[in-house]
Every structure is written in structure tokens, then in C-alpha cells.
Design an enzyme around this catalytic site. Structure first.
Site, mmCIF file in Angstrom:
data_model
loop_
_atom_site.group_PDB
_atom_site.id
_atom_site.type_symbol
_atom_site.label_atom_id
_atom_site.label_comp_id
_atom_site.label_asym_id
_atom_site.label_seq_id
_atom_site.Cartn_x
_atom_site.Cartn_y
_atom_site.Cartn_z
ATOM 1 C CD GLU A 29 3.067 -14.302 27.418
ATOM 2 O OE1 GLU A 29 3.127 -14.116 28.753
ATOM 3 O OE2 GLU A 29 3.533 -13.366 26.899
ATOM 4 C CE LYS B 52 7.551 -14.094 32.140
ATOM 5 N NZ LYS B 52 6.425 -13.047 32.068
ATOM 6 C CB CYS C 82 6.596 -12.462 27.967
ATOM 7 S SG CYS C 82 6.176 -11.014 27.915
#
Length: 555
Positions: A303, A366, A417
Site C-alpha cells: 500500500e 479499498k 491494510c
């Protein structure tokens, strides 16, 4: 004045039992603090997993038979001891105020856990065999709520995430994180039932009742039963098989490019960070050309490896293309994509192919941006308090699972994440066809403790879904994880590294994958039944108290 003679007791009557009391308040406070500390030490980076059931037992003992507000207070205290140090890493990127607010919010859920534990006290008092079941249900329900509310929840610090090195991790293949949490908490309930004075010394026995061999045998039998329950729950899963992946393999390279400086300066180092990952990939290509390293089928960057949007910046695109062409394999790039609306962005993983460039059909946006960090809930209201809310970008959520077909590298189940903490986000990639799990993350604004907490979640996900997994970070920790939860090729923190490994692609779907949310739903429903079912016992106790008879004292 002549006093009336004392009433003579009926020789055939049974003396009244003494009132059932909670532990003294100072003792309960000490136990709540010890509970929070035990739960903290069970989690990474300490990894003393066997302290998790002990922490559950200590908190349950502290709140048992107390008034509801005292139960809430003791649970809240344990939550503060757990979450304030556990989430200290948030200060690096957000400062002390958000850290404290987040810790207080998470502690509220343990406060509610303490309150419900106090509410249910009459059930284990009447039927001690229920203690493991009730404790397991309460913890599973508490986590189900905390994982979803408010603003999508924050599942950090779940009991399941403390079991990376424990036999109980294998339960993830059968019921996911909720089953692991249930087993750990139920073991804690069994430990409490084992040592609680009702069973150890039977003080609730009416005075004068003989403690004969039959009574002692019953106490010993019950104690042995609870000890066996705790042992089976914590050690028994070692005998359970986990999913075996398919024989087919793919060679994957993880590129951890590192950053010039940790902390918030990361955002001012975008070009340097991109250069680091490009250069590390080209160095890997040179190693492959020299025969010192195996040719990868896929290269995975973390990321924020390119916070410069390569779809709008030709220099960034050229750099990434040069890396992909040099290594001769697709590169999964973590980047931010701007939109035509100023301030609106997507956090994405996009597949960059050698020769042809970005494959817009193989990218993931995301789905679960972090509130107050990646977007600001209730921005117009928050702006009335401080204008600093406008420093938070508006990250838009994606609407599809991260299923990315890389070709020879396999079908990735990509999450970004913190998303690895959410059961449904990961499971959706597997039901969508993922053959391996990938977690792209950026820990440059946190620390090594946070990175290792994330890696523990990756370990659980690999076991849960029977898929080999990987985590790749800008600064570490990056690693591969097998379907048994074992970690391979783990990198250090705040260093540059490249790791290449053959990993298995696909395998049978586990029971946890197939059952989805249902184990958790069953636990929540059973908790609701218990919370309602105890009401007649509490009314009976209150009525006895109003008549001057035996009553449970709650302070």
C-alpha cells in the site's frame, strides 16, 4: 422491660444460607486491572497467548454478582488497561487526542461486557456448568458488536488475534475468528468456575450442614470437569487438521522498499518511496538475470508504494512500467487514484503488466476506509468543533471484493491494510475465487508493534480460509504465511527487503468459509436468549430481598 425469650430453631429445619456476595471492591478492581494487563500481554508483540483465558477469567470474577453500573465500571477499567497501550502506535500518525478517544471508545465495549456479565450472574450461581458457555457467548457477542459499530467498527485486540502460536488457532478453519474467540473465552469461564469459592470451599452451604465425603466428591468431580474443559478448549485443537492447499504453486516476490523517514513525513516523500520500490524491483531483476534468484510469476508492492497516481502522472507510470518490464512479471502496485472531484480519492491495488501497462480490469478499490483517518464521518458537524477535520482526505469506498487475476501468479484475494481485521472483507475474496490472500499495507506512520499485530491477523486468515497468504509493507513486517499459520520469510522493520517464495494456489474451502457469518449469528442469538432468560431469576431474587430473605449482594 422484660425481653421476650429468643425463638428456638426448629430442629428439623435447614438453616438459611448466607447471602451470596461479590468479591470485595478493592479485590475486584485489582482483578480488572490484571485482566486488562493479561489480555494486552496475550497479543502481539508480547504473544503470551496463554494469558488470554486468564484475562477473561479475571474480568468475569471481578464483575460477578456486582451491580450493573459496577460491572460496567470494572469492564471499562479493564478495557482502558488493554486498549490505551495496545493502540499507542496511533499517536505516531494522529497524535494523543485521537489515541485516547479511540481507546476510550473501545473500552466502552468491555464495559458493556462487564455489565452483561453482572446481569447474568444468577445463571452460573444456579447452574455453574453454564459458566464456560456464557462467558464464551458474551465475548463473541461483544466482539461482533465492536467489529461493526460505530462507523463500521474497529476489531483490533480481538481474543482470536492473540492465538497465533496457540493450538486454538486451528479452530479458525472450522468457525473463523468468532469460534477462536468463543473457545478462548469459554476456557476462561471454565478456569473461573474451577477456582470460584462456590466450588472450592462451598461457602454458600447452609451453616451446620455436614461436609461429608459425598459433598467433597461432588466438588472434586466438578473441579475436574472444569479443568478438563479448559484443557480441551486450549490444547485439544492441536489434534484438528487444517486445510491442505493444492499442489500447484506460483513464485511470488514481496518488495519492501522502505521509506526515507518514518512518521507523517511519509506523505512528503512520495517520489522517494516510489523510487525505492522501483529500484528494489530492478535489483531483483538483476539477481534473476544472474541466476542468483528465481524468476517470479508476480511481484507485490505494498500500500502507498506509489502515492503519486500513475494514471494521472506520466513520470510515475513510466517508472512503474520500467520496473515491470525489467522483472518480466506483473506488479501489483499500491497507489492512490484521484477523481475529478477535488479531495476525493480511492486507495487501490492495481495490476501493472510488463509491456502493456496498467490492467484496469484487475484492480481493487479499498472497501473499508478508516473513519477519522482516511475519511471524516459527519464532517459538517465535526467542522463546528475544529477546522482541522478538513486535513482528512475523503477516501471513497470500493464496491467489489478484491479478486485480482494475475495470470501465472494466481488469483489474488487482495485486501488493504486494516481490512484484514474484518471477517467479511477477507471472506468475500475467497468466495469470489481467490487462490491466495494478499495484504498490502503501509506501516510507515505506525511502529513494529502495529505491524506484528497485523501479521497475527494474516496468520488467522490463512488458517480460516485454507489459503496461503502474504503481507507486504512499505517498511515491514512483510512475510508469507502457510495454511497452518506458520510464518515464512519474515522481514525486519524499517529496512528494505525483497523476499521470493513459492506458494500454493487454491485448495478446498474450509468449513469457516462455507459457513460464513452463521457461527457468529448463532452466538449472538444465544446471548440474547440468556440475557432475557435470566430475568425470572433476577425477579425472584429481588422479591426474596424485599421479604427480608436471602439476596445476592451486589456492590
Amino acid at each position: 422491660m422484660t425481653m421476650p425469650p429468643p425463638a428456638l430453631a426448629d430442629p428439623g429445619s435447614t438453616p438459611a444460607a448466607p447471602p451470596r456476595r461479590p468479591l470485595r471492591l478493592p479485590v475486584a478492581v485489582a482483578l480488572a486491572v490484571a485482566a486488562g494487563l493479561s489480555l494486552l500481554l496475550a497479543l502481539p508483540p508480547y504473544d503470551l497467548w496463554w494469558l488470554a483465558p486468564a484475562g477473561v477469567a479475571l474480568l468475569a470474577a471481578a464483575t460477578h454478582r456486582r451491580r450493573l453500573r459496577a460491572g460496567f465500571g470494572l469492564g471499562f477499567l479493564a478495557g482502558l488497561v488493554l486498549f490505551v497501550p495496545l493502540l499507542e502506535w496511533t499517536t505516531i500518525g494522529a497524535g494523543w487526542l485521537p489515541w485516547i478517544i479511540l481507546s476510550l471508545a473501545q473500552a466502552v465495549f468491555l464495559g458493556l461486557l462487564g455489565l452483561t456479565g453482572a446481569w447474568l450472574s444468577p445463571l452460573p450461581d444456579r447452574w455453574p456448568a453454564l459458566w464456560p458457555l456464557l462467558t464464551g457467548l458474551l465475548w463473541t457477542t461483544q466482539e461482533a458488536l465492536r467489529d461493526r459499530a460505530p462507523f463500521g467498527g474497529f476489531p483490533w485486540g480481538r481474543l482470536a488475534f492473540s492465538q497465533g502460536d496457540a493450538p486454538s488457532l486451528r479452530l479458525a478453519a472450522y468457525g473463523g475468528a468468532p469460534l477462536v474467540t468463543f473457545a478462548v473465552a469459554a476456557a476462561g469461564g471454565a478456569l473461573l468456575a474451577l477456582v470460584w469459592r462456590h466450588w472450592r470451599a462451598a461457602p454458600d452451604r447452609a451453616p451446620g450442614t455436614p461436609d461429608g465425603p459425598r459433598r467433597r466428591a461432588a466438588v472434586l468431580l466438578a473441579a475436574g470437569g472444569f479443568a478438563a474443559i479448559a484443557a480441551v478448549l486450549m490444547a485439544g485443537p492441536a489434534a484438528l487438521p487444517v486445510a491442505r492447499p493444492n499442489a500447484a504453486t506460483s513464485t511470488i516476490a514481496l518488495v519492501q522498499g522502505n521509506v526515507p523517514r518514518l512518521g507523517l513525513d511519509f506523505n512528503a516523500q512520495r517520489r522517494a518511496v516510489l523510487d525505492n520500490h522501483v529500484n528494489a524491483t530492478k535489483q531483483l531483476a538483476a539477481e534473476v538475470a544472474a541466476g542468483r534468484q528465481k524468476q517470479p510469476d508476480l511481484v507485490v508492492w505494498p500500500e502507498n508504494s506509489s502515492d503519486i497516481d500513475p494514471l494521472r502522472n506520466s513520470d510515475a507510470a513510466d517508472l512503474i512500467q520500467s520496473a515491470a518490464d525489467a522483472i518480466g512479471a506483473p506488479v501489483l502496485v499500491g497507489t492512490l487514484q484521484r477523481t475529478d472531484v477535488p479531495g476525493d480519492i480511492y486507495n487501490v491495488g492495481i495490476l501493472w503488466r510488463p509491456g502493456t501497462g496498467p490492467d484496469l480490469d484487475q484492480q481493487y478499490e479499498k472497501r473499508h476506509p478508516v473513519p477519522f483517518a482516511e475519511y471524516m464521518p459527519l464532517r459538517s458537524i465535526a467542522r463546528l468543533v475544529t477546522d482541522k477535520v478538513d486535513l482528512v482526505r475523503n477516501m471513497l469506498p470500493g464496491d467489489a471484493p478484491g479478486v485480482i487475476d494475475t495470470g501465472a501468479g494466481g488469483v489474488l484475494g487482495d485486501v488493504i491494510c486494516f481490512e484484514v481485521a474484518y471477517d467479511g472483507v477477507v471472506r468475500d475474496t475467497v468466495t469470489g475465487g481467490a487462490e491466495l490472500l494478499a495484504v498490502q499495507t503501509n506501516n510507515a506512520t505506525f511502529n513494529e508493534a502495529e505491524a506484528r499485530q497485523q501479521l497475527a491477523m494474516v496468520r488467522l486468515r490463512a488458517v480460516e480460509h485454507g489459503r496461503d497468504a502474504l503481507m507486504v509493507s512499505t517498511v515491514g513486517v512483510s512475510a508469507f504465511v502457510g495454511t497452518d499459520g506458520d510464518v515464512h520469510g519474515s522481514t525486519g522493520f524499517n529496512t528494505a527487503a525483497v523476499v521470493v517464495r513459492d506458494i500454493h494456489l487454491g485448495g478446498p474451502r474450509t468449513l469457516a468459509t462455507r459457513s460464513g457469518i452463521w457461527p457468529e449469528v448463532v452466538a449472538v442469538l444465544l446471548t440474547a436468549v440468556a440475557l432475557a432468560g435470566v430475568l425470572p431469576l433476577r425477579r425472584r431474587r429481588d422479591n426474596e430481598g424485599s421479604n427480608g430473605e436471602q439476596v445476592t449482594e451486589e456492590r
